[in-house]
Write a protein that holds these residues in place. Structure first.
Motif, mmCIF file in Angstrom:
data_model
loop_
_atom_site.group_PDB
_atom_site.id
_atom_site.type_symbol
_atom_site.label_atom_id
_atom_site.label_comp_id
_atom_site.label_asym_id
_atom_site.label_seq_id
_atom_site.Cartn_x
_atom_site.Cartn_y
_atom_site.Cartn_z
ATOM 1 N N CYS A 84 11.209 -11.824 0.936
ATOM 2 C CA CYS A 84 11.700 -10.502 0.527
ATOM 3 C C CYS A 84 11.097 -9.380 1.371
ATOM 4 O O CYS A 84 11.467 -8.214 1.200
ATOM 5 C CB CYS A 84 11.399 -10.268 -0.951
ATOM 6 N N GLY A 85 10.160 -9.721 2.251
ATOM 7 C CA GLY A 85 9.653 -8.727 3.187
ATOM 8 C C GLY A 85 8.306 -8.109 2.878
ATOM 9 O O GLY A 85 7.937 -7.103 3.482
ATOM 10 N N VAL A 86 7.540 -8.700 1.959
ATOM 11 C CA VAL A 86 6.213 -8.180 1.640
ATOM 12 C C VAL A 86 5.175 -9.203 2.091
ATOM 13 O O VAL A 86 5.309 -10.393 1.798
ATOM 14 C CB VAL A 86 6.056 -7.905 0.130
ATOM 15 N N ASP A 87 4.127 -8.744 2.788
ATOM 16 C CA ASP A 87 3.137 -9.687 3.326
ATOM 17 C C ASP A 87 1.711 -9.395 2.872
ATOM 18 O O ASP A 87 0.745 -9.877 3.449
ATOM 19 C CB ASP A 87 3.196 -9.727 4.856
ATOM 20 N N ILE A 88 1.578 -8.588 1.811
ATOM 21 C CA ILE A 88 0.272 -8.355 1.204
ATOM 22 C C ILE A 88 0.341 -8.851 -0.237
ATOM 23 O O ILE A 88 1.221 -8.444 -0.996
ATOM 24 C CB ILE A 88 -0.129 -6.871 1.229
#
Length: 320
Positions: A37-41
């Motif tokens: 979904c585009g979140v990497d934290i």
């Protein structure tokens, strides 16, 4: 501006069990879905990290980093500072400096423990604007005062301003409607009064207690309003593709100074940009022109009016 995924937390009994019993597949499925979904934290919320939850952070960081072929960062979310340090010691220096210590507050013991770890690993620091003795203050001035006390202590301890992320503490609009606007005011005050600090919110808190069908709408509208007020980061549902899309769209078309009325934008996206610009420029959202025959637009504007305390909240405000 960055997003942090809230999806790995022990508030969920199923996720807690997976962490305790080391169900790798369950945890990795969450991680891969969030990354898609585009979140990497990842906010790794392990609470007090005692008993069977002890040493959860090293387990989670190793599992995720070993199995996800992208640059991952973490927000170590625990009240146990020994566990916090285990988390930072389990990742490399570059990752640690881009990760988050979540969190400290206006309490001397917690600040001392948090700043000791921060000076060792140089992470970003999430600072909650409350004192455990007094709870959450009602006014933006009171929250700003607590923020300043943390800010001054941090600088004395050698913490850089741009490493500080202040959380003005979002309360559910369904139980404390006026507090949504208070949070926006606090974000403005902090950005104007504390140098190069950053701000962050736990976005889902705004819709806690609201019916499921309106939670995502409240979250999305509040995120856009907060971005307009100067928000730098948000802890969000990493599975909510539309919220993440809207965040990126507003960031690109408003925060990066592109034309928010670009013909390539949909009418709904243009409306979100108009809300951002109204808050950012201290204008009245009631001056925004929109299609009053479009139910989706009506719902967005009703949500905005509620969050800005212009209209009384009701579970049934949403039009189908």
């Amino acid at each position: 501006m960055v997003l942090i995924a809230e999806n790995l937390h022990i508030i969920s009994p199923t996720t807690k069990e997976a962490i305790v019993k080391r169900y790798d597949d369950y945890i990795l499925k969450i991680a891969h879905n969030v990354l898609a979904c585009g979140v990497d934290i990842f906010d790794l919320n392990v609470g007090p990290a005692k008993g069977e939850l002890k040493e959860s952070l090293p387990y989670l960081t190793k599992l995720i980093k070993d199995n996800c072929k992208v640059s991952i960062k973490f927000s170590f979310d625990t009240s146990n500072f020994d566990e916090m340090e285990l988390g930072f010691s389990s990742i490399d220096k570059n990752c640690a400096e881009k990760s988050f210590l979540n969190s400290i507050c206006a309490d001397d013991a917690k600040m001392e423990a948090g700043f000791r770890i921060a000076n060792k690993y140089n992470p970003n620091i999430i600072a909650l604007t409350f004192n455990p003795k007094d709870g959450i203050k009602k006014t933006s001035d009171e929250r700003m005062e607590l923020g300043l006390s943390i800010y001054e202590k941090a600088l004395c301890e050698g913490i850089l301003e741009n490493k500080l992320y202040f959380d003005p503490l979002v309360l559910p609009v369904s139980v404390a409607q006026e507090q949504a606007n208070t949070v926006l005011e606090t974000i403005r005050m902090m950005k104007e009064g504390m140098g190069e600090i950053n701000t962050v919110i736990g976005l889902s808190n705004i819709s806690n207690g609201s019916p499921l069908k309106i939670r995502a709408l409240l979250n999305r509208v509040f995120l856009v309003l907060a971005m307009g007020a100067g928000l730098d980061s948000a802890i969000v549902d990493g599975f909510d593709k539309e919220t993440i899309r809207i965040f990126n769209m507003v960031k690109e078309n408003c925060m990066l100074q592109n034309n928010p009325q670009n013909s390539l934008l949909s009418p709904l996206d243009s409306l979100y940009c108009s809300l951002y610009n109204a808050v950012n420029s201290f204008c009245d959202i009631d001056d925004i022109v929109f299609d009053k025959n479009n139910i989706d637009m009506i719902n967005i504007m009703k949500a905005a009016r509620i969050l800005l305390n212009k209209e009384i909240y009701s579970h049934s405000f949403y039009l189908k």
